[in-house]
Design an enzyme around this catalytic site. Structure first.
Site, PDB file in Angstrom:
ATOM      1  N   ARG A  50      20.072 -16.718  34.470  1.00 25.96           N
ATOM      2  CA  ARG A  50      19.813 -15.396  33.901  1.00 25.96           C
ATOM      3  C   ARG A  50      19.375 -15.420  32.434  1.00 25.96           C
ATOM      4  O   ARG A  50      18.470 -14.678  32.052  1.00 25.96           O
ATOM      5  CB  ARG A  50      21.026 -14.482  34.080  1.00 25.96           C
ATOM      6  CG  ARG A  50      21.355 -14.140  35.537  1.00 25.96           C
ATOM      7  CD  ARG A  50      20.132 -13.872  36.352  1.00 25.96           C
ATOM      8  NE  ARG A  50      20.431 -13.379  37.695  1.00 25.96           N
ATOM      9  CZ  ARG A  50      19.686 -13.634  38.754  1.00 25.96           C
ATOM     10  NH1 ARG A  50      18.612 -14.402  38.631  1.00 25.96           N
ATOM     11  NH2 ARG A  50      19.996 -13.129  39.930  1.00 25.96           N
ATOM     12  N   ASP A  97      25.280  -9.678  37.116  1.00 25.89           N
ATOM     13  CA  ASP A  97      23.947  -9.904  36.569  1.00 25.89           C
ATOM     14  C   ASP A  97      23.527  -8.846  35.560  1.00 25.89           C
ATOM     15  O   ASP A  97      22.804  -9.143  34.609  1.00 25.89           O
ATOM     16  CB  ASP A  97      22.918  -9.993  37.699  1.00 25.89           C
ATOM     17  CG  ASP A  97      22.880 -11.364  38.331  1.00 25.89           C
ATOM     18  OD1 ASP A  97      23.398 -12.316  37.722  1.00 25.89           O
ATOM     19  OD2 ASP A  97      22.328 -11.494  39.433  1.00 25.89           O
ATOM     20  N   SER A 106      23.053 -10.636  50.852  1.00 27.35           N
ATOM     21  CA  SER A 106      22.203 -10.792  49.681  1.00 27.35           C
ATOM     22  C   SER A 106      22.115 -12.263  49.300  1.00 27.35           C
ATOM     23  O   SER A 106      23.105 -12.998  49.372  1.00 27.35           O
ATOM     24  CB  SER A 106      22.774  -9.984  48.513  1.00 27.35           C
ATOM     25  OG  SER A 106      22.070 -10.242  47.315  1.00 27.35           O
TER      26      SER A 106
END
Length: 402
Positions: free
Chosen positions: A97, A126, A178
């Site tokens: 990230r 996130d 996911s």
């Protein structure tokens, strides 16, 4: 009243969420949207990303190959610390990230954008990682997090929005969970995995074969290290990304690197995740073996004591914090002599160290031997033990007097 925004840089994957977000930003803010897609080894089809983004309304599209800097500047520094969160998670998503956030801010500066946006939900980690990165790199940037403010609160609503604006989206019904993939790992969360009692279906795994289906013969490999970083596999020098790709191939072939974890998210809830990290699992085992003969005991124990805190910083999104940068300097200093070769055996989900050697080895057979030696007087151990036992003896004597 909607906040005034002129130009937004969106972290764009081309999936349902970010495709809808791209158009939603245009409709909501009447602004220009630049789409940014980072290639960090997710192996997704990037050839059609630009066409799809432009068709959805993007004014410009950046598609950047960041695989080498991802491994060199983010994965390797973290793995110098043998990083692991809560004993199991090798931080595959967390480490990626800050790289994406950095490039997103760089594009915002290049394009004169006054805002950035992402597709992270208001429940996950996130959103924190992206936004801490944005603020650390550009304190005055505007951040738009659609999942926290829009009224599209279900997948049905997203699909209806996409249909209204002619946005092509692939069906996700075949994968009721996911995923997040990069060169370090692939994660699976949500949907059918939300019951922590149920095992993950075998057909979800992508990078690794089932250990029971792995080859019946072990494979031996050698990894060369230079100051804590791997530089070659089986004597063949490789770039960071190429080397990691090879470790992923080897680990996946032998069913290495699967983990089923219930972790503590920074936002407060527990979350069940299933991970595949084949190359990272091999690298961590090899690096620890290399350190075992090249790193001073007290330096190792000090670094190991700091590792959980360091891992927590990365997991919680503080990559660009002064405390993480300070700790990285200590970690890097500890790696000066972590150079040499480690030999491992890969077999049915297991990665076993077979040997290690180094020109900087602190291991001395002359000192460690059980045979006759002239460098260690065993009788000296008596005084050493008595001195260390003194406080224990005094404590017990005081108890008896009480």
């Amino acid at each position: 009243m909607t906040e005034q925004v002129k130009k937004v840089v969106l972290a764009y994957s081309g999936g349902l969420d970010t495709s809808v977000i791209l158009r939603w930003l245009i409709e909501t803010y009447d602004c220009e949207v630049i789409a940014f897609s980072a290639d960090i080894g997710q192996e997704e089809e990037l050839d059609t990303i630009e066409e799809k983004a432009l068709k959805t309304g993007a004014s410009k599209v950046y598609i950047d190959d960041l695989r080498e800097p991802f491994i060199r500047d983010y994965v390797f520094p973290a793995f110098r610390a043998n990083v692991v969160y809560e004993g199991q998670y090798l931080l595959g998503t967390s480490i990626a990230r800050p790289l994406i956030a950095r490039r997103q801010i760089e594009i915002a500066n290049i394009e004169g954008a006054d805002a950035v946006s992402h597709g992270a939900t208001g429940k996950g980690n996130d959103q924190v990682r992206f936004e801490l990165g944005y603020y650390a790199l550009k304190p005055d940037i505007k951040i738009i997090a659609p999942w926290r403010i829009w009224d599209l609160t279900s997948r049905t609503a997203l699909m209806a929005f996409a249909e209204k604006f002619g946005i092509e989206v692939l069906s996700t019904r075949k994968k009721p969970y996911s995923t997040d993939r990069n060169m370090l790992h692939i994660s699976y969360e949500g949907g059918i995995l939300e019951d922590p009692w149920q095992p993950p279906p075998e057909d979800i795994f992508t990078l690794t074969v089932s250990p029971k289906d792995a080859p019946d013969t072990a494979e031996e490999i050698e990894i060369t290290f230079d100051q804590g970083d791997p530089t070659a596999v089986n004597g063949r020098a490789m770039s960071p990304a190429t080397l990691f790709r090879e470790l992923n191939r080897l680990g996946g072939k032998h069913g290495i690197g699967r983990a089923d974890i219930v972790e503590n998210r920074f936002v407060g809830m527990k979350s069940r995740g299933v991970y595949e990290t084949p190359g990272g699992t091999i690298l961590r085992a090899a690096h620890m073996a290399m350190e075992s003969i090249t790193m001073d005991r007290e330096v190792m124990h000090l670094r190991d004591g700091l590792m959980p805190r360091y891992a927590e910083m990365i997991y919680n999104g503080f990559w660009f914090s002064p405390e993480r940068e300070l700790m990285q300097k200590l970690i890097d200093e500890s790696q000066r002599n972590v150079s040499g070769v480690v030999r491992l055996s890969l077999y049915k989900g297991n990665c076993t160290v077979l040997g290690r050697k180094s020109d900087y080895s602190l291991y001395s057979e002359a000192f460690a031997t059980f045979e006759d030696d002239t460098v260690y007087r065993q009788g000296d151990a008596e005084g050493f033990i008595k001195l260390n036992a003194l406080r224990l003896r005094i404590r017990e004597m005081n108890r008896k007097q009480a």
